[in-house]
Write a protein that holds these residues in place. Structure first.
Motif, PDB file in Angstrom:
ATOM      1  N   THR A 110       0.847  -1.197   0.000  1.00 47.47           N
ATOM      2  CA  THR A 110       0.000   0.000   0.000  1.00 47.47           C
ATOM      3  C   THR A 110       0.880   1.244   0.000  1.00 47.47           C
ATOM      4  O   THR A 110       2.063   1.182   0.339  1.00 47.47           O
ATOM      5  N   MET A 121      -1.491  -2.156  -4.447  1.00 47.87           N
ATOM      6  CA  MET A 121      -2.871  -1.690  -4.388  1.00 47.87           C
ATOM      7  C   MET A 121      -3.189  -0.755  -5.541  1.00 47.87           C
ATOM      8  O   MET A 121      -4.217  -0.904  -6.212  1.00 47.87           O
ATOM      9  N   GLN A 134      -8.983  -3.049  -1.446  1.00 49.48           N
ATOM     10  CA  GLN A 134      -8.154  -2.753  -0.282  1.00 49.48           C
ATOM     11  C   GLN A 134      -7.521  -4.037   0.233  1.00 49.48           C
ATOM     12  O   GLN A 134      -8.149  -5.098   0.221  1.00 49.48           O
ATOM     13  N   PRO A 135      -6.273  -3.975   0.714  1.00 50.98           N
ATOM     14  CA  PRO A 135      -5.658  -5.175   1.286  1.00 50.98           C
ATOM     15  C   PRO A 135      -6.211  -5.470   2.667  1.00 50.98           C
ATOM     16  O   PRO A 135      -6.545  -4.557   3.424  1.00 50.98           O
ATOM     17  N   PHE A 149      -6.538  -9.185  -1.130  1.00 49.57           N
ATOM     18  CA  PHE A 149      -7.208  -7.900  -1.312  1.00 49.57           C
ATOM     19  C   PHE A 149      -8.718  -8.128  -1.288  1.00 49.57           C
ATOM     20  O   PHE A 149      -9.212  -9.124  -1.837  1.00 49.57           O
ATOM     21  N   ARG A 156     -14.203  -5.583   4.181  1.00 48.30           N
ATOM     22  CA  ARG A 156     -12.798  -5.513   4.576  1.00 48.30           C
ATOM     23  C   ARG A 156     -12.586  -5.849   6.050  1.00 48.30           C
ATOM     24  O   ARG A 156     -11.654  -6.576   6.411  1.00 48.30           O
TER      25      ARG A 156
END
Length: 305
Positions: A110, A121, A134-135, A149, A156
């Motif tokens: 990121t 990302m 998003q990771p 991800f 998330r």
């Protein structure tokens, strides 16, 4: 929702205008100059306003617009040129919930510090057309291998919780010297501390906060191929534990000796790979297992390979 689209896979900065009980900022420009002129100069702030690069929910912010505390303003930072990392991000698996990426060595997961657009990302958002990607966790920039991800922002938290609660089985592979005097397998427990601004972490006396199991998979000459099973996730944990055993991972620029900073030598990546991720999916309940397709370049091939 931000009124500006992403740029190069990076979200715009959102700025909340703070309270101004003494009325020292009659206009939005006054506050922006107070806040940013020391870093970028008044002329730069004025140019961004003139070019319409500072945007509110109703459109570009005018230089003489009255100041309103609590209002949000968005803008894109100017990114410094970054040396391109000459390796692709592989895709091991993709569905409507997750993308399992094979991150190459040298690519940050990121944006952080000087690495912004050259991150996994940012690349995946651009290449896959998934701006919300998003990771769920991070993988060290110099380490290659699997990163999970999350496709939908609302999911998330569920996937992050898996990693936080140590409900993901992670298996790494490393190439390091072989030493018959080191009895393996072994479980290493120690206290690791990492000081801000200091490149290398260190083991210190005290209550252990890290645990890794180290196994020798095979040896060829003076090298060994090792399976590393971390039970915790301290910064540089596997690198520190291997170095502590007298088996520093090949091409590590920090352990046992911190090398001077300089241009990246892409021909000598750290010989550490996140090989496997295994977990129960928190959304579907199914058992998931993924394996990296990458290999460590310094492991000598057998005559039959």
């Amino acid at each position: 929702m931000a009124p500006l689209p992403q740029r190069d896979g990076i979200d715009p900065v959102r700025l909340r205008l703070p309270e101004d009980p003494d009325g020292v900022w009659p206009t939005v420009r006054d506050h922006l100059v107070h806040r940013f002129a020391g870093a970028v100069g008044t002329e730069r702030v004025d140019a961004m306003l003139r070019d319409g690069r500072l945007v509110g929910t109703d459109g570009p912010v005018a230089p003489d617009e009255p100041y309103t505390a609590g209002r949000y303003v968005w803008f894109h930072r100017d990114f410094a040129p970054e040396p391109p990392v000459p390796f692709e991000v592989g895709i091991v698996h993709r569905d409507e919930l997750v993308v399992i990426a094979d991150k190459p060595h040298f690519l940050a997961t990121t944006p952080r510090g000087s690495h912004v657009t050259e991150t996994a990302m940012a690349r995946l958002r651009r290449d896959l057309g998934l701006p919300g990607l998003q990771p769920a966790h991070r993988l060290d920039r110099l380490t290659a291998g699997l990163v999970l991800f999350v496709v939908r922002p609302r999911d998330r938290g569920a996937y992050q919780t898996l990693f936080r609660d140590r409900r993901v089985r992670k298996e790494y592979e490393a190439v390091a010297p072989y030493d018959p005097a080191v009895a393996l397998p072994v479980t290493v427990r120690s206290r690791i501390e990492k000081e801000r601004g200091v490149p290398a972490a260190r083991e210190v006396a005290g209550e252990p906060n890290s645990e890794s199991r180290i196994e020798l998979l095979e040896r060829r000459g003076g090298l060994g191929r090792y399976r590393l099973l971390p039970a915790t996730g301290r910064t540089h944990q596997l690198r520190v534990h291997m170095n502590g055993l007298g088996l520093p991972i090949l091409d590590d620029p920090l352990y046992p000796v911190v090398l001077p900073e300089g241009p990246e030598d892409f021909s000598r990546p750290l010989q550490l790979l996140a090989r496997t991720l295994e977990f129960t999916d928190p959304v579907t309940g199914e058992q998931r297992r993924f394996t990296s397709r990458l290999r460590l370049a310094q492991w000598p091939r057998s005559i039959h390979s």
